[in-house]
Design a protein around this motif. Sequence first.
Motif, PDB file in Angstrom:
ATOM      1  N   GLY A  28     -14.076 -23.957  28.681  1.00  0.00           N
ATOM      2  CA  GLY A  28     -14.968 -23.926  27.524  1.00  0.00           C
ATOM      3  C   GLY A  28     -16.279 -24.625  27.756  1.00  0.00           C
ATOM      4  O   GLY A  28     -17.045 -24.812  26.806  1.00  0.00           O
ATOM      5  N   LYS A  29     -16.569 -24.978  28.991  1.00  0.00           N
ATOM      6  CA  LYS A  29     -17.803 -25.696  29.279  1.00  0.00           C
ATOM      7  C   LYS A  29     -18.950 -24.752  29.634  1.00  0.00           C
ATOM      8  O   LYS A  29     -20.111 -25.156  29.631  1.00  0.00           O
ATOM      9  CB  LYS A  29     -17.579 -26.693  30.421  1.00  0.00           C
ATOM     10  N   VAL A  30     -18.622 -23.516  29.972  1.00  0.00           N
ATOM     11  CA  VAL A  30     -19.615 -22.483  30.233  1.00  0.00           C
ATOM     12  C   VAL A  30     -19.322 -21.318  29.281  1.00  0.00           C
ATOM     13  O   VAL A  30     -18.175 -20.886  29.165  1.00  0.00           O
ATOM     14  CB  VAL A  30     -19.578 -21.999  31.696  1.00  0.00           C
ATOM     15  N   HIS A  40     -24.550 -19.713  30.051  1.00  0.00           N
ATOM     16  CA  HIS A  40     -25.189 -21.022  30.035  1.00  0.00           C
ATOM     17  C   HIS A  40     -24.131 -22.086  29.759  1.00  0.00           C
ATOM     18  O   HIS A  40     -23.009 -21.783  29.343  1.00  0.00           O
ATOM     19  CB  HIS A  40     -26.317 -21.097  28.992  1.00  0.00           C
ATOM     20  N   PHE A  41     -24.483 -23.355  30.015  1.00  0.00           N
ATOM     21  CA  PHE A  41     -23.558 -24.452  29.769  1.00  0.00           C
ATOM     22  C   PHE A  41     -23.395 -24.644  28.255  1.00  0.00           C
ATOM     23  O   PHE A  41     -24.369 -24.564  27.501  1.00  0.00           O
ATOM     24  CB  PHE A  41     -24.059 -25.745  30.432  1.00  0.00           C
ATOM     25  N   ALA A  42     -22.159 -24.914  27.870  1.00  0.00           N
ATOM     26  CA  ALA A  42     -21.845 -24.974  26.440  1.00  0.00           C
ATOM     27  C   ALA A  42     -22.541 -26.116  25.728  1.00  0.00           C
ATOM     28  O   ALA A  42     -22.775 -26.050  24.517  1.00  0.00           O
ATOM     29  CB  ALA A  42     -20.330 -25.085  26.242  1.00  0.00           C
ATOM     30  N   THR A  54     -24.759 -26.206  20.647  1.00  0.00           N
ATOM     31  CA  THR A  54     -23.974 -26.907  21.651  1.00  0.00           C
ATOM     32  C   THR A  54     -22.523 -26.925  21.214  1.00  0.00           C
ATOM     33  O   THR A  54     -22.209 -26.650  20.051  1.00  0.00           O
ATOM     34  CB  THR A  54     -24.465 -28.350  21.824  1.00  0.00           C
ATOM     35  N   LEU A  55     -21.621 -27.189  22.120  1.00  0.00           N
ATOM     36  CA  LEU A  55     -20.206 -27.212  21.796  1.00  0.00           C
ATOM     37  C   LEU A  55     -19.923 -28.232  20.705  1.00  0.00           C
ATOM     38  O   LEU A  55     -19.147 -27.982  19.785  1.00  0.00           O
ATOM     39  CB  LEU A  55     -19.395 -27.548  23.057  1.00  0.00           C
ATOM     40  N   LYS A  56     -20.586 -29.359  20.765  1.00  0.00           N
ATOM     41  CA  LYS A  56     -20.391 -30.404  19.768  1.00  0.00           C
ATOM     42  C   LYS A  56     -20.835 -29.911  18.397  1.00  0.00           C
ATOM     43  O   LYS A  56     -20.169 -30.130  17.383  1.00  0.00           O
ATOM     44  CB  LYS A  56     -21.169 -31.658  20.158  1.00  0.00           C
ATOM     45  N   GLU A  57     -21.987 -29.195  18.377  1.00  0.00           N
ATOM     46  CA  GLU A  57     -22.487 -28.672  17.110  1.00  0.00           C
ATOM     47  C   GLU A  57     -21.553 -27.618  16.533  1.00  0.00           C
ATOM     48  O   GLU A  57     -21.338 -27.543  15.329  1.00  0.00           O
ATOM     49  CB  GLU A  57     -23.884 -28.081  17.311  1.00  0.00           C
TER      50      GLU A  57
END
Length: 317
Positions: A28-30, A40-42, A54-57
Amino acid sequence: MGKNCVLCGKPSGIYPLCKEHLQMKADGKVVKCEECGTWHFADRPCEQCGAGDTLKEKYSKIEAKAQEKENDITCIICGAPSNGKQQCRNCYNETRNHMDSLDKNSTVRKLRDYYYNLKERIFIIKGIEETKKQCNKLIAIAMTEQNINDDSSLMDRVYKDVEQLIINKQPPVPNEKYEEERKEKDENKSKINTAQDGHNVDSDMEVRIDDVLYNAFILHCYGKNVDEITEKRKKCDWFVPICNGKGIYIEYWGMDTLKYIEDRKEKEELYKKHNIPYIGIEKDDPKMDSQTFKANLLRELKSIAEKYYGFMPEWKK
């Protein structure tokens, strides 16, 4: 010829990502941009179009939506905030008190009978507050059956039953449009337009037309089906029988709404298609001098009768 990784440029075989970034994709990082399809990077926005959280968002938004949904849920019994539960604390405590009073040795059949008998009694309860109390008891029976007999059949339905019972006890919401339409219909019903021969017609103008036929001793009926039209059921305003069940139809075109005009056009086309003799009276015609209107109508009736049937019958009162 093999491909190169779109992120780092290393050889990636037949894949758009190298082995390292394929593993990051699995973790889940890409991610692939939902807007333009670029990898792109998550934890960064898409470099191609700038879109994407972003993943955090994303996790924050998911949690916010879940919290919002939880906050929207209110108690199924009283409507108070319930923190995502079916019941608020007060109603749940009341349900627990009912559970304590139930026989813990009751069989599945006994609890089910109690449940359905209570449900029937709630149907005939008039007060909403008493209904709420009994609905809490209904939930208590379902919970007890699940706890002591490991049977969830009542729990699978109890909240739907309670919701419907509560809804049925709510006072009806005033519908101003419906009330206005009902009032208008009632007023129209009170305005009965009765001709001299007893025919109840739709307007004062139709009373005048019906009275002309009656006072001229012309046999007629009001609101008869046009039997010659077979593809659609149509009714005429008046029918004057001439011979062998055939006769002349009379239509009063008393309205000018769009739908009425469309229906009139359709009926006139069907009269023409089936070669049906009829007289069309425009809405302003009866407003003319009554003697003139009467003379014109009777003359036209006689003319059409002689044209189609060879004679105009004479009736006596």
